[in-house]
Design an enzyme around this catalytic site. Sequence first.
Site, PDB file in Angstrom:
ATOM      1  N   MET A  31       0.797  -1.217   0.000  1.00 53.47           N
ATOM      2  CA  MET A  31       0.000   0.000   0.000  1.00 53.47           C
ATOM      3  C   MET A  31       0.834   1.274   0.000  1.00 53.47           C
ATOM      4  SD  MET A  31      -2.861  -1.479   0.071  1.00 53.47           S
ATOM      5  CE  MET A  31      -3.489  -3.097   0.493  1.00 53.47           C
TER       6      MET A  31
ATOM      7  N   ASP B 122      -4.629  -5.002  11.094  1.00 55.03           N
ATOM      8  CA  ASP B 122      -3.490  -5.612  10.407  1.00 55.03           C
ATOM      9  C   ASP B 122      -2.357  -5.878  11.392  1.00 55.03           C
ATOM     10  OD1 ASP B 122      -2.136  -6.701   8.274  1.00 55.03           O
ATOM     11  OD2 ASP B 122      -1.358  -4.797   7.535  1.00 55.03           O
TER      12      ASP B 122
END
Length: 622
Positions: free
Chosen positions: A22, A138
Amino acid sequence: MNELRLLGDRYELGEVIGRGGMAEVRRGRDSRLGRIVALKMLRVDHASDATFQARFRREAQSAASLNHRNIVAVYDTGEDYVDGHRLPYIVMEYVEGQTLREMLQEQQRFTPERSIEILVSTLDALEYSHRAGIVHRDIKPGNIMITSGGEVKVTDFGIARSLADTGMALTQTAAVVGTAQYISPEQARGEQADARSDLYASGCVLYELLTGRPPFIGESLVSVAVSHVREQATPPSALDPNITPELDAIVMKSLAKDRLHRYQSAYEMRTDLERAAAGLPVAAAADTSAATQLIANAGAPTVAAGAMALDDDTPYPDELLDEEEEDQRKGFSWWAVVLGALAVLAIAGLIGYLVFNGSGTAQATVPNLVGMTQEEAETRLADENLEPAIETEPTSDEAQIGAVIQQDPRPSTQLDEGSTVTLTVGVAPDMVPVPNVVGRPQAEAEQAIRDAGLQPGNVTQQDDEAEAGTVLATDPEGGTSIAPNSPVNLVISSGEVAILVPNLVDMSEDAAVNELQRLGLEPDVRRQETADQPEGNVFRQEPGEGAELEEGDTVIIYVAEAPPEEPTNEPTETDTPTDDPTETPGNDTGAEGGTETGGDAGTDAGTDTGNDGGNDGGVLGP
């Protein structure tokens, strides 16, 4: 991405220190404050979506609000243009150290004690963020850092949540939320994650710290995800017999497929780990269901579709694979595995039904409610089909007012749905007036304060003519309303009054003596010759004006006394001597005495004593 020399006109960009699917993280320098920072910038292909940008900004602001010793601090957020796109970025604390992933890749092994320490700190950070309404989503070894001093730091708060909010499916290439080895079953199914999803991931991290590998390993993204959804993890003790049953139970509870059967808060899991470290019984051991026990003891664990056996030579990826799924393994029957897994789940469900619902009444697990507001706790109980019963308890701790400070029964207890859970909510205490004890003896005053529901505080003495020990004042004053058990400070009399020494200089001796005697002081008069002060007046005193003395103490006063007159240098006139001697009675020794007066040089006086006759005006003896 174009290289930026200065981000936001403030942050100097350095070398890349980390990359992910990301974003990338660079070492940077804050040109205004002169400190080293970490700069995380989203990739251009993610930053081009306006909706994503708005969510990222919102979550970045939330992450910046977190201030905890085990969370990497967020200093600033902003945007800059790159390739014509607004690029959001986050300025974070730069941490000197390694991630758990790096340490594991270096084949570092963690003792159970150190593993517990790391997870306790991680859960402490999660408990704080969950209270702030932020779910990490996460948690993995790559997002847990160990500083050079051994301190635990959790990073990437808020970003994972923004990504999850986009609703991207698990199988989308290069846009998968989370990491395969640590993703919760609900996230793998595309469902909304909550705080318990972070606890599942924390259990996966603990599993890997204890055993050296994640609970599930597979050749592809889907095979690992299927394992999380369908398969029971091998107990850690099966891979390392040194792991205690208590740690086994904690790990297996955190990895429950149904989030209702997991720990309901980071506090619960952290408490169990701390109890395990202290050698105490853990709640997880009592909460382990019969179904889990039967499946765990039935034999070798079931392997997921496409999953590989857990041996020491098995490689595993660090992140979700962004490439296409690999072809099915030759000679492997997907349908056989799927049907077998469904059969096992059906058996587990039947056993669970028989164990928990044998009476025909649905069961509910009591969540941990301590620390929640009353409204939050009631909503949480309603979600579990449980009824609240509210009791109140006065508290002087402002943080506890309106919050649940006790609950009965304890968290993780199994109850029939519709059962009552008693919540003790902290309320502001009824105010108590301070009793008026001025003029009373100290012991009597202190007892009156206790009788009023307050506590005697500090006691100070003050000189006063009142009897020693008599209360002169209180703080707070009598009649003031304060919280129960608050301290009340006392000022009591010493029984002695200090006498201030007056100014006696320039007073006459008599006046100064009378003044000292009037005050009860003893004068000590000392006279001293001086020509600078009027005779009979005080010109110095010891001690000086304003000194505090007790009755009977001595004050020295110095009184001026005129010095004696000095002799003059003028000559003294005498009678003119005559030629005729003046006879006076003599003595047998024949001594002579006489006075001679000269005319020209002045006056000479002398006395002669001898045996011969005198002359020149001498006095002769017989």
